[in-house]
Design an enzyme around this catalytic site. Structure first.
Site, short mmCIF file in Angstrom:
data_model
loop_
_atom_site.label_atom_id
_atom_site.label_comp_id
_atom_site.label_asym_id
_atom_site.label_seq_id
_atom_site.Cartn_x
_atom_site.Cartn_y
_atom_site.Cartn_z
N CYS A 166 0.82 -1.22 0.00
CA CYS A 166 0.00 0.00 0.00
C CYS A 166 0.85 1.27 0.00
O CYS A 166 0.59 2.18 -0.80
CB CYS A 166 -0.98 0.02 1.16
SG CYS A 166 -1.22 -1.55 1.98
N HIS A 205 -8.29 -1.52 -0.71
CA HIS A 205 -7.22 -2.50 -0.92
C HIS A 205 -7.92 -3.79 -1.31
O HIS A 205 -8.87 -4.19 -0.64
CB HIS A 205 -6.47 -2.83 0.38
CG HIS A 205 -5.93 -1.65 1.12
ND1 HIS A 205 -4.60 -1.51 1.40
CD2 HIS A 205 -6.54 -0.59 1.68
CE1 HIS A 205 -4.41 -0.41 2.11
NE2 HIS A 205 -5.57 0.18 2.30
N ARG A 227 6.52 -11.48 5.38
CA ARG A 227 5.88 -11.32 6.69
C ARG A 227 6.49 -12.31 7.67
O ARG A 227 6.80 -13.45 7.29
CB ARG A 227 4.38 -11.57 6.59
CG ARG A 227 3.69 -10.49 5.83
CD ARG A 227 2.18 -10.61 5.87
NE ARG A 227 1.62 -9.61 4.97
CZ ARG A 227 0.35 -9.49 4.66
NH1 ARG A 227 -0.51 -10.33 5.20
NH2 ARG A 227 -0.07 -8.56 3.84
N GLN A 230 1.46 -11.16 -3.67
CA GLN A 230 0.05 -10.76 -3.67
C GLN A 230 -0.42 -10.41 -5.07
O GLN A 230 0.32 -9.83 -5.85
CB GLN A 230 -0.15 -9.52 -2.79
CG GLN A 230 -0.21 -9.80 -1.32
CD GLN A 230 -0.86 -8.64 -0.56
OE1 GLN A 230 -1.88 -8.08 -1.00
NE2 GLN A 230 -0.27 -8.26 0.55
N ASP A 255 -2.26 -7.91 -5.86
CA ASP A 255 -2.69 -6.74 -5.10
C ASP A 255 -3.18 -5.61 -6.01
O ASP A 255 -2.77 -5.50 -7.16
CB ASP A 255 -1.50 -6.24 -4.28
CG ASP A 255 -1.93 -5.42 -3.08
OD1 ASP A 255 -3.16 -5.30 -2.84
OD2 ASP A 255 -1.05 -4.88 -2.37
N LYS A 288 -12.98 -4.93 6.50
CA LYS A 288 -12.77 -5.63 5.23
C LYS A 288 -13.74 -6.76 5.02
O LYS A 288 -14.32 -7.29 5.97
CB LYS A 288 -11.33 -6.13 5.15
CG LYS A 288 -10.93 -6.99 6.33
CD LYS A 288 -9.47 -7.43 6.20
CE LYS A 288 -9.11 -8.36 7.34
NZ LYS A 288 -7.96 -9.18 7.12
N HIS A 333 -4.69 -1.30 -5.34
CA HIS A 333 -5.25 -0.24 -4.50
C HIS A 333 -6.08 0.67 -5.38
O HIS A 333 -5.58 1.17 -6.39
CB HIS A 333 -4.13 0.50 -3.77
CG HIS A 333 -3.44 -0.39 -2.79
ND1 HIS A 333 -2.31 -1.11 -3.10
CD2 HIS A 333 -3.79 -0.73 -1.51
CE1 HIS A 333 -1.97 -1.85 -2.06
NE2 HIS A 333 -2.84 -1.65 -1.09
C1 TSB Z 1 -4.97 -6.39 -0.24
N1 TSB Z 1 -2.79 -4.27 2.00
C2 TSB Z 1 -3.68 -5.34 1.68
C3 TSB Z 1 -3.74 -5.54 0.18
O1 TSB Z 1 -3.84 -4.30 -0.48
C4 TSB Z 1 -3.18 -6.61 2.39
O2 TSB Z 1 -1.99 -6.83 2.46
N2 TSB Z 1 -4.12 -7.42 2.86
S1 TSB Z 1 -3.84 -8.80 3.63
O3 TSB Z 1 -2.97 -8.58 4.72
O4 TSB Z 1 -5.11 -9.35 3.96
O5 TSB Z 1 -3.12 -9.77 2.66
C5 TSB Z 1 -3.69 -10.06 1.40
C6 TSB Z 1 -3.88 -11.54 1.20
O6 TSB Z 1 -2.64 -12.22 1.31
C7 TSB Z 1 -4.75 -12.24 2.24
O7 TSB Z 1 -6.10 -12.08 1.93
C8 TSB Z 1 -4.31 -13.68 2.14
O8 TSB Z 1 -5.03 -14.35 1.13
C9 TSB Z 1 -2.86 -13.57 1.68
N3 TSB Z 1 -1.91 -13.89 2.76
C10 TSB Z 1 -1.76 -13.23 3.92
N4 TSB Z 1 -0.78 -13.76 4.65
C11 TSB Z 1 -0.28 -14.80 3.94
C12 TSB Z 1 0.76 -15.76 4.15
N5 TSB Z 1 1.50 -15.74 5.24
N6 TSB Z 1 0.99 -16.68 3.19
C13 TSB Z 1 0.26 -16.70 2.05
N7 TSB Z 1 -0.71 -15.81 1.80
C14 TSB Z 1 -0.99 -14.88 2.72
ZN ZN Z 2 -2.98 -2.65 0.70
#
Ligand code: TSB
Ligand code: ZN
Length: 585
Positions: free
Chosen positions: A277, A458, A306, A324, A326, A412, A328
């Site tokens: 983001c 997002h 992460r 992702q 992703d 969300k 925005h």
């Molecule tokens: C959607 N900032 C928002 C983005 O713009 C975001 O990061 N959202 S999130 O934290 O929900 O992460 C997006 C998606 O990543 C989640 O819906 C999930 O499907 C996937 N995700 C999250 N953590 C993990 C992980 N550790 N391993 C694999 N996929 C993951």
């Molecule tokens: Zn985001």
């Protein structure tokens, strides 16, 4: 699979069975100390400190045997209520219990103990009346588990088990468990060479193998085309940012425990990014925007890092390095509803294209009490939460609400799915955000010439390519549709001596048409090669012999069928080209 935690009777039985296991462990390991032993969806576990002993596969049998003995012995289980002082005295030699007891509030909790024969445990209960009621149980697996889930603490031994009312239920459960293991994407991913991992790269850092890379590329192409049509603009940005960037966004304050530690390079301090983001906010802010330009949709297939607890990482489903899908969306307040709706439509559309049916919508809201995680602006939260509800209701989507599951910047909508093994996870997500645009001081010039702040949505349709692939492998049991299959056609000459030339001709025809084709010229029996083609879940296996060669035909078998069909080679090409183009499932 049955959710044991939610079945009242089974919940109690499994809880009692955890005690029975602890008692058996105490007999076999007299120095054992016990931390907690909760009931979970799949049964129960107990975390135990066995000193230097580490549980091994064969120990499960030994413990189980002792449990059977204790069960036959049939001691009654009785409850006692004691004061905090008495509890501390009674368990004074057990640092784990002392830790639990000292954190109990005497005024609001009754401290109770349960005793069966020579074994007493601190427990809220309730329990069955006698251990003889616990007959149909099985110890399933074991693992290490840090005390209180913190890697700085001692590693305890965790043993999982399950208990049922009768033999039939237990057998059915064990059968389902076997099936789930077969469907586990970690097994399928290995069998089909989709991904691997290596200690030298690190935990939760999968390596996508050539077959997996094909699947991922196809997924990328698929979603890119959809997003492009919907007006998304795709970008590339670095997978690091400075700490200051994440201080500006608020991640540093609210998301730090999910991030890798920072690193210093010259005068700059960087972090591996956990989200994209902030980068996209900067891209929006790079130009002067007018109300007429909005919505602006910035998409990226973006790598994030992460910190996930080492016990939580799992195949491709929960990783520490992920990509992702992703985007925005920067919108005017009056565009929130419509844009949010489009995202919901896209989610539904994509799930339909993949034939996915086992998913649930969940609206994740803030916990009003948690002022640390969530920024304090009731009006902003209420507006955002109501807006999401409104669209979901308009759309007639069924959903549940989850308090305290919102992102720190806003509420969300999540799509939840159930993996073959383990608890539910989020796949798609769509999040409303009034906060980040303010923190980055973003604006657009409105109709009346004044500066306004955009709202950000997002969204990640696949979530991550990693998690989506994991889910897809489990839903399809590894039988991917033709358009996603790493090898789409496998050619086997009936006889290598006589039919190789024609096989190569067919190979070229398909390869020239961008079909992913393999030709099996190994010195193996035809039946062996055909079986292997099935094991590798290849959609089309061509068997080419004299008849095919003399008449310009191909004879094929589809995956999972025994029937052989013959067809003119060009007709076959057209048929599969159409199947690929239409992404038939
Ligand atoms: C959607 N900032 C928002 C983005 O713009 C975001 O990061 N959202 S999130 O934290 O929900 O992460 C997006 C998606 O990543 C989640 O819906 C999930 O499907 C996937 N995700 C999250 N953590 C993990 C992980 N550790 N391993 C694999 N996929 C993951
Ligand atoms: Zn985001």
């Amino acid at each position: 699979m049955i959710n044991i935690k939610e079945d009242k009777e089974l919940n109690v039985m499994n809880h009692s069975c955890a005690h029975l296991m602890a008692q058996a462990v105490k007999h076999l390991y007299p120095h054992a100390l016990f931390w907690v032993g909760p009931v979970i969806e799949e049964g129960f576990y107990y975390d135990m400190d066995l000193g230097d002993d580490v549980i091994k596969e064969e120990d499960l049998e030994r413990i189980e045997k002792e449990m059977k003995k204790l069960s036959k012995d049939g001691k009654r289980i009785y409850r006692e209520e004691i004061s905090k002082e008495e509890a501390l005295e009674r368990f004074k030699n057990d640092p784990y219990k002392v830790d639990l007891i000292s954190r109990m509030d005497e005024d609001s909790t009754v401290i109770s103990c349960y005793t069966q024969g020579d074994f007493t445990d601190l427990c809220r209960g309730p329990h069955v009346d006698s251990v003889k009621e616990l007959k149909y149980f099985k110890l399933i697996k074991f693992s290490g588990a840090y005390w209180k889930g913190d890697s700085k603490n001692k590693m305890l031994q965790r043993v999982y088990g399950v208990c049922f009312k009768n033999e039939e239920d237990l057998n059915n459960y064990m059968h389902e468990l076997e099936e789930a293991k077969e469907r586990d994407h970690r097994k399928i991913g290995k069998d089909l060479d989709i991904f691997m991992s290596h200690d030298l790269v690190g935990k939760g850092m999968p390596l996508w193998l050539p077959n997996g890379a094909i699947v991922r590329k196809e997924l990328e192409n698929y979603i890119y085309a959809k997003e492009r049509k919907m007006g998304y603009k795709h970008v590339y940005t670095p997978c690091v940012g400075t700490v200051d960037l994440y201080k500006t966004s608020g991640h540093w304050d609210h998301y730090k425990e999910n991030m890798f530690p920072s690193m210093k390079v010259d005068e700059e301090e960087f972090v591996l990014r956990p989200m994209n983001c902030p980068h996209h906010m900067l891209i929006y802010g790079n130009e002067l925007r007018s109300y007429r330009d909005l919505p602006i949709r910035i998409g990226e297939f973006a790598t994030d890092f992460r910190y996930e607890a080492s016990g939580a990482v799992k195949g491709l489903e929960r990783v520490r390095c992920m990509c992702q899908n992703d985007a925005h969306l920067f919108v005017r307040p009056d565009q929130i509803g419509e844009e949010f709706k489009k995202v919901v439509e896209l989610i539904l559309d994509v799930y339909k294209d993949f034939g996915l049916k086992n998913y649930k919508f969940r609206l994740s809201l803030r916990d009003k009490e948690d002022k640390e995680k969530y920024f304090d602006d009731d009006e902003m939260w209420n507006t955002a939460e109501n807006k999401l509800r409104e669209v979901l209701n308009d759309y007639g989507c069924e959903y549940t609400e989850a308090i305290g599951e919102a992102a720190f910047y806003g509420p969300k909508l999540d799509v939840e799915v159930k993996p073959a093994v383990g608890p539910e996870v989020t796949l798609s997500t769509c999040q409303l955000d009034f906060l980040l645009p303010r923190r980055f001081d973003l604006s657009y010039i409105d109709k009346d010439g004044t500066k306004k702040t955009p709202v950000v949505i997002h969204r990640a349709i696949f979530g991550t390519f990693d998690r989506f692939t994991a889910f897809l492998l489990e839903e399809t049991k590894g039988v991917l549709p033709l358009w996603l299959s790493p090898v789409q056609v496998n050619i086997i000459p009936v006889n290598n001596e006589y039919h190789t030339e024609y096989s190569k001709e067919i190979y070229k025809l398909l390869d020239d048409n961008n079909i992913r084709v393999n030709i099996d010229l190994r010195d193996e029996k035809l039946s062996y090669k055909m079986r292997e083609s099935q094991t590798n879940k290849i959609p089309y296996t061509l068997i080419l012999g004299d008849n095919e060669k003399d008449n310009n035909l191909v004879s094929y078998r589809c995956f999972g069928t025994k029937e052989t069909i013959s067809m003119n080679k060009n007709e076959f090409l057209d048929k599969i080209k159409e199947e690929i183009e239409k992404r038939v499932i």
